[in-house]
Design a protein around this motif. Structure first.
Motif, short mmCIF file in Angstrom:
data_model
loop_
_atom_site.label_atom_id
_atom_site.label_comp_id
_atom_site.label_asym_id
_atom_site.label_seq_id
_atom_site.Cartn_x
_atom_site.Cartn_y
_atom_site.Cartn_z
N UNK A 60 33.14 66.45 0.82
CA UNK A 60 32.01 66.50 -0.22
C UNK A 60 30.85 65.61 0.23
N UNK A 61 29.74 65.38 0.00
CA UNK A 61 28.47 65.04 0.21
C UNK A 61 27.58 64.87 -1.02
N UNK A 62 26.73 63.73 -1.39
CA UNK A 62 25.65 64.26 -1.93
C UNK A 62 26.94 63.55 -3.21
N UNK A 99 35.89 62.27 -10.47
CA UNK A 99 35.39 63.00 -11.42
C UNK A 99 33.67 63.31 -10.35
N UNK A 100 33.40 64.88 -10.32
CA UNK A 100 32.64 64.99 -10.27
C UNK A 100 30.87 65.63 -10.67
N UNK A 101 29.97 65.44 -10.52
CA UNK A 101 29.49 65.47 -11.75
C UNK A 101 28.56 66.77 -11.55
N UNK A 105 27.89 68.60 -2.21
CA UNK A 105 28.13 69.69 -2.18
C UNK A 105 29.82 69.97 -1.19
N UNK A 106 29.99 70.61 -2.28
CA UNK A 106 31.71 71.09 -1.57
C UNK A 106 32.13 72.01 -0.43
N UNK A 137 40.11 65.65 -1.55
CA UNK A 137 38.59 65.71 -0.96
C UNK A 137 38.60 64.93 -0.16
N UNK A 138 37.77 64.95 0.97
CA UNK A 138 37.34 63.80 2.33
C UNK A 138 35.50 63.60 2.08
#
Length: 176
Positions: A60-62, A99-101, A105-106, A137-138
């Motif tokens: 995950x980033x951003x 919590x992911x908004x 980007x996954x 998640x990393x």
């Protein structure tokens, strides 16, 4: 994570465009996706009543992920058969919810064939969408060091993978 959400939100490294000129992220961190294997997994999900998958490992980033800690504190009135002193101090804050908004980007770091099978199966059998899959998640960083770390994680996850031997696989098929 619900299978529906995994199918919609998680992408393949080959779809990520945060690359250096001339190289795709998938060149750095993944093997090629095998459509036959993905199709087998999709059919398994659609046709079998009981499903079990290993966790998907997702970079995950951003965005704005937020960790919401659930404190485990039996002394605060939770029903338990254990005394509060039996819950290790480190474990009292080890649980929570990420919590992911939706702006993150996954992408699948490990489990891309499982993800492809999920993406194939959910549109075919809508009830699968509410089933769940474990996701680890990393963090992925958009730097050379971040790409090296992500590649190392992928390599570490996959270099020790061992295929099920044929006799175990046959015994499993026979017991169905």
């Amino acid at each position: 994570m619900r299978l529906r959400d995994a199918a919609e939100r998680i992408r393949y490294a080959s779809e990520i465009n945060e690359v250096r000129p001339g190289r795709q992220l998938s060149d750095l961190i993944q093997r090629a996706l095998t459509k036959g294997r993905a199709s087998e997994i999709g059919k398994y999900l659609v046709n079998e009543g009981d499903h079990f998958f290993n966790a998907l490992v997702v970079a995950v980033y951003g965005g704005d992920p937020e960790w919401m800690e659930f404190e485990v504190n039996p002394a605060a009135g939770a029903r338990t058969s254990r005394e509060p002193k039996e819950v290790a101090e480190w474990a009292r804050s080890a649980f929570g919810y990420l919590h992911l908004s939706g702006t993150e980007t996954l992408f699948a770091l490990d489990g891309q064939h499982r993800l492809a099978g999920i993406k194939q199966a959910v549109p075919v059998k809508a009830s699968l969408g509410d089933e769940r899959v474990t996701v680890i998640f990393v963090s992925h960083k958009l730097t050379d060091a971040g790409r090296r770390r992500t590649r190392k994680l992928f390599t570490t996850l996959n270099k020790t993978a061992v295929a099920v031997n044929k006799s175990d696989s046959s015994a499993s098929q026979a017991s169905r």
